[in-house]
Design a protein around this motif. Structure first.
Motif, PDB file in Angstrom:
ATOM      1  N   ALA A   1     -15.241  37.106 -41.168  1.00  0.00           N
ATOM      2  CA  ALA A   1     -15.885  35.977 -40.486  1.00  0.00           C
ATOM      3  C   ALA A   1     -17.234  36.409 -39.897  1.00  0.00           C
ATOM      4  CB  ALA A   1     -14.980  35.437 -39.385  1.00  0.00           C
ATOM      5  N   ILE A   2     -17.290  37.626 -39.395  1.00  0.00           N
ATOM      6  CA  ILE A   2     -18.539  38.151 -38.844  1.00  0.00           C
ATOM      7  C   ILE A   2     -19.572  38.303 -39.955  1.00  0.00           C
ATOM      8  CG2 ILE A   2     -19.614  40.157 -37.731  1.00  0.00           C
ATOM      9  CD1 ILE A   2     -16.821  40.498 -36.269  1.00  0.00           C
ATOM     10  N   GLU A   3     -19.148  38.855 -41.087  1.00  0.00           N
ATOM     11  CA  GLU A   3     -20.066  39.007 -42.223  1.00  0.00           C
ATOM     12  C   GLU A   3     -20.548  37.650 -42.730  1.00  0.00           C
ATOM     13  OE1 GLU A   3     -17.792  41.423 -44.914  1.00  0.00           O
ATOM     14  OE2 GLU A   3     -18.310  43.274 -43.845  1.00  0.00           O
ATOM     15  N   ASN A   4     -19.656  36.662 -42.768  1.00  0.00           N
ATOM     16  CA  ASN A   4     -20.049  35.315 -43.185  1.00  0.00           C
ATOM     17  C   ASN A   4     -21.085  34.725 -42.233  1.00  0.00           C
ATOM     18  OD1 ASN A   4     -18.358  35.334 -45.406  1.00  0.00           O
ATOM     19  ND2 ASN A   4     -16.720  34.191 -44.407  1.00  0.00           N
ATOM     20  N   ALA A   5     -20.852  34.877 -40.935  1.00  0.00           N
ATOM     21  CA  ALA A   5     -21.800  34.380 -39.938  1.00  0.00           C
ATOM     22  C   ALA A   5     -23.139  35.105 -40.074  1.00  0.00           C
ATOM     23  CB  ALA A   5     -21.238  34.550 -38.536  1.00  0.00           C
ATOM     24  N   LEU A   6     -23.082  36.404 -40.253  1.00  0.00           N
ATOM     25  CA  LEU A   6     -24.305  37.195 -40.412  1.00  0.00           C
ATOM     26  C   LEU A   6     -25.133  36.654 -41.583  1.00  0.00           C
ATOM     27  CD1 LEU A   6     -26.081  39.664 -39.728  1.00  0.00           C
ATOM     28  CD2 LEU A   6     -24.592  41.013 -41.216  1.00  0.00           C
ATOM     29  N   ASN A   7     -24.487  36.395 -42.692  1.00  0.00           N
ATOM     30  CA  ASN A   7     -25.190  35.931 -43.891  1.00  0.00           C
ATOM     31  C   ASN A   7     -25.615  34.461 -43.817  1.00  0.00           C
ATOM     32  OD1 ASN A   7     -24.978  38.449 -45.144  1.00  0.00           O
ATOM     33  ND2 ASN A   7     -22.933  37.981 -45.895  1.00  0.00           N
ATOM     34  N   ARG A   8     -24.827  33.634 -43.142  1.00  0.00           N
ATOM     35  CA  ARG A   8     -25.086  32.189 -43.083  1.00  0.00           C
ATOM     36  C   ARG A   8     -25.990  31.776 -41.927  1.00  0.00           C
ATOM     37  NH1 ARG A   8     -20.380  30.301 -41.503  1.00  0.00           N
ATOM     38  NH2 ARG A   8     -21.353  28.488 -40.581  1.00  0.00           N
ATOM     39  N   ILE A   9     -25.828  32.413 -40.787  1.00  0.00           N
ATOM     40  CA  ILE A   9     -26.413  31.911 -39.543  1.00  0.00           C
ATOM     41  C   ILE A   9     -27.633  32.709 -39.090  1.00  0.00           C
ATOM     42  CG2 ILE A   9     -25.975  31.560 -37.069  1.00  0.00           C
ATOM     43  CD1 ILE A   9     -24.480  29.565 -38.955  1.00  0.00           C
ATOM     44  N   PHE A  10     -27.543  34.006 -39.132  1.00  0.00           N
ATOM     45  CA  PHE A  10     -28.581  34.843 -38.528  1.00  0.00           C
ATOM     46  C   PHE A  10     -29.832  34.899 -39.397  1.00  0.00           C
ATOM     47  CE2 PHE A  10     -24.834  35.919 -36.242  1.00  0.00           C
ATOM     48  CZ  PHE A  10     -25.255  36.323 -34.984  1.00  0.00           C
ATOM     49  N   LYS A  11     -30.985  34.684 -38.747  1.00  0.00           N
ATOM     50  CA  LYS A  11     -32.272  34.680 -39.452  1.00  0.00           C
ATOM     51  C   LYS A  11     -33.293  35.610 -38.797  1.00  0.00           C
ATOM     52  CE  LYS A  11     -31.229  31.040 -42.141  1.00  0.00           C
ATOM     53  NZ  LYS A  11     -29.898  31.350 -42.577  1.00  0.00           N
ATOM     54  N   THR A  12     -33.215  35.793 -37.475  1.00  0.00           N
ATOM     55  CA  THR A  12     -34.202  36.647 -36.819  1.00  0.00           C
ATOM     56  C   THR A  12     -33.871  38.116 -37.084  1.00  0.00           C
ATOM     57  OG1 THR A  12     -33.058  36.899 -34.693  1.00  0.00           O
ATOM     58  CG2 THR A  12     -34.494  34.949 -34.955  1.00  0.00           C
ATOM     59  N   LYS A  13     -34.912  38.918 -37.153  1.00  0.00           N
ATOM     60  CA  LYS A  13     -34.714  40.355 -37.368  1.00  0.00           C
ATOM     61  C   LYS A  13     -33.861  40.948 -36.242  1.00  0.00           C
ATOM     62  CE  LYS A  13     -37.252  44.648 -37.987  1.00  0.00           C
ATOM     63  NZ  LYS A  13     -38.536  45.335 -37.839  1.00  0.00           N
ATOM     64  N   THR A  14     -34.162  40.548 -35.012  1.00  0.00           N
ATOM     65  CA  THR A  14     -33.431  41.075 -33.856  1.00  0.00           C
ATOM     66  C   THR A  14     -31.973  40.640 -33.878  1.00  0.00           C
ATOM     67  OG1 THR A  14     -35.488  40.994 -32.590  1.00  0.00           O
ATOM     68  CG2 THR A  14     -33.436  41.261 -31.347  1.00  0.00           C
ATOM     69  N   GLY A  15     -31.727  39.371 -34.157  1.00  0.00           N
ATOM     70  CA  GLY A  15     -30.358  38.857 -34.210  1.00  0.00           C
ATOM     71  C   GLY A  15     -29.544  39.536 -35.299  1.00  0.00           C
ATOM     72  N   ILE A  16     -30.148  39.708 -36.452  1.00  0.00           N
ATOM     73  CA  ILE A  16     -29.468  40.383 -37.570  1.00  0.00           C
ATOM     74  C   ILE A  16     -29.109  41.814 -37.170  1.00  0.00           C
ATOM     75  CG2 ILE A  16     -29.827  41.327 -39.889  1.00  0.00           C
ATOM     76  CD1 ILE A  16     -31.535  38.728 -40.440  1.00  0.00           C
ATOM     77  N   ASN A  17     -30.074  42.515 -36.596  1.00  0.00           N
ATOM     78  CA  ASN A  17     -29.820  43.907 -36.192  1.00  0.00           C
ATOM     79  C   ASN A  17     -28.741  43.999 -35.121  1.00  0.00           C
ATOM     80  OD1 ASN A  17     -31.633  44.992 -38.019  1.00  0.00           O
ATOM     81  ND2 ASN A  17     -33.335  44.995 -36.570  1.00  0.00           N
ATOM     82  N   LEU A  18     -28.780  43.082 -34.143  1.00  0.00           N
ATOM     83  CA  LEU A  18     -27.740  43.081 -33.108  1.00  0.00           C
ATOM     84  C   LEU A  18     -26.364  42.848 -33.708  1.00  0.00           C
ATOM     85  CD1 LEU A  18     -29.416  41.088 -30.188  1.00  0.00           C
ATOM     86  CD2 LEU A  18     -28.678  43.479 -30.126  1.00  0.00           C
ATOM     87  N   CYS A  19     -26.255  41.853 -34.570  1.00  0.00           N
ATOM     88  CA  CYS A  19     -24.971  41.540 -35.177  1.00  0.00           C
ATOM     89  C   CYS A  19     -24.433  42.721 -35.965  1.00  0.00           C
ATOM     90  CB  CYS A  19     -25.093  40.292 -36.055  1.00  0.00           C
ATOM     91  SG  CYS A  19     -23.502  39.683 -36.664  1.00  0.00           S
ATOM     92  N   LYS A  20     -25.284  43.320 -36.786  1.00  0.00           N
ATOM     93  CA  LYS A  20     -24.861  44.471 -37.583  1.00  0.00           C
ATOM     94  C   LYS A  20     -24.419  45.642 -36.702  1.00  0.00           C
ATOM     95  CE  LYS A  20     -27.584  43.694 -41.775  1.00  0.00           C
ATOM     96  NZ  LYS A  20     -28.736  44.176 -42.582  1.00  0.00           N
ATOM     97  N   THR A  21     -25.157  45.880 -35.644  1.00  0.00           N
ATOM     98  CA  THR A  21     -24.886  47.025 -34.772  1.00  0.00           C
ATOM     99  C   THR A  21     -23.656  46.786 -33.912  1.00  0.00           C
ATOM    100  OG1 THR A  21     -27.229  47.565 -34.737  1.00  0.00           O
ATOM    101  CG2 THR A  21     -25.858  48.538 -33.010  1.00  0.00           C
ATOM    102  N   ILE A  22     -23.610  45.625 -33.253  1.00  0.00           N
ATOM    103  CA  ILE A  22     -22.487  45.338 -32.349  1.00  0.00           C
ATOM    104  C   ILE A  22     -21.155  45.353 -33.080  1.00  0.00           C
ATOM    105  CG2 ILE A  22     -21.429  43.514 -30.938  1.00  0.00           C
ATOM    106  CD1 ILE A  22     -24.363  42.752 -30.119  1.00  0.00           C
ATOM    107  N   PHE A  23     -21.130  44.751 -34.263  1.00  0.00           N
ATOM    108  CA  PHE A  23     -19.870  44.592 -34.992  1.00  0.00           C
ATOM    109  C   PHE A  23     -19.698  45.599 -36.111  1.00  0.00           C
ATOM    110  CE2 PHE A  23     -20.822  40.437 -33.085  1.00  0.00           C
ATOM    111  CZ  PHE A  23     -19.704  40.302 -32.292  1.00  0.00           C
ATOM    112  N   ASP A  24     -20.673  46.495 -36.278  1.00  0.00           N
ATOM    113  CA  ASP A  24     -20.613  47.554 -37.293  1.00  0.00           C
ATOM    114  C   ASP A  24     -20.346  46.975 -38.686  1.00  0.00           C
ATOM    115  OD1 ASP A  24     -20.892  50.187 -38.106  1.00  0.00           O
ATOM    116  OD2 ASP A  24     -18.744  50.615 -37.890  1.00  0.00           O
ATOM    117  N   VAL A  25     -21.159  45.974 -39.044  1.00  0.00           N
ATOM    118  CA  VAL A  25     -21.035  45.368 -40.396  1.00  0.00           C
ATOM    119  C   VAL A  25     -22.272  45.669 -41.221  1.00  0.00           C
ATOM    120  CG1 VAL A  25     -19.420  43.570 -39.769  1.00  0.00           C
ATOM    121  CG2 VAL A  25     -21.884  43.118 -39.586  1.00  0.00           C
TER     122      VAL A  25
END
Length: 163
Positions: free
Chosen positions: A139-163
């Motif tokens: 679900a996190i990976e789906n949200a990352l691919n579908r929702i996140f667009k900003t460089k900062t948001g993408i990096n936070l999501c990847k880092t926080i959730f280790d995806v």
């Protein structure tokens, strides 16, 4: 210009006795402010975004009373009126109130995102909800691919959730 802390105190009073909701909007505000600053959001839009970050879920209280549900669509429907009332009491500029209410009325609508403040609010809310809802990695990976667009948001999501 109303101090953001005045909005914060109004929201803590609004959700008195509900530490879960208070903790949620504090986290969303913090992520939204961080992402916005990293993405160089202009100060006038940052001001709007900070208010929206604090107030985005204000409709939950009425939605739960009226519909016995905290569904996102009910939040969007019921949130603008109490937000407008609080912001008018704080003498916030009408244009700021209108944009904050628009963001509240659309923060669970993920298409037709019209500006960076809207995108950042959604990303910040997702960062908090993915954790609070204990979402599985898929679900996190789906949200990352579908929702996140900003460089900062993408990096936070990847880092926080280790995806």
């Amino acid at each position: 210009m109303t101090n953001i802390n005045n909005v914060l105190l109004e929201m803590i009073n609004y959700y008195q006795g509900d530490p879960k909701r208070i903790q949620h909007f504090l986290k969303v505000h913090s992520f939204a402010k961080f992402i916005a600053e990293q993405e160089n959001l202009p100060s006038d839009k940052l001001y709007i975004l900070e208010i929206a970050g604090l107030m985005h879920d204000i409709g939950i209280k009425i939605a739960e009373q009226k519909y016995n549900s905290s569904n996102g669509k009910y939040q969007e429907l019921e949130g603008p009126a109490p937000a407008r009332e609080i912001l008018e009491k704080l003498q916030v500029d009408t244009a700021v109130i209108d944009r904050v209410c628009f963001l509240i009325a659309h923060h669970h609508t993920y298409n037709n995102i019209d500006d960076l403040d809207y995108q950042i609010l959604i990303e910040a809310d997702f960062l908090v909800n993915l954790y609070e809802d204990n979402c599985p990695k898929q679900a996190i990976e789906n949200a990352l691919n579908r929702i996140f667009k900003t460089k900062t948001g993408i990096n936070l999501c990847k880092t926080i959730f280790d995806v």
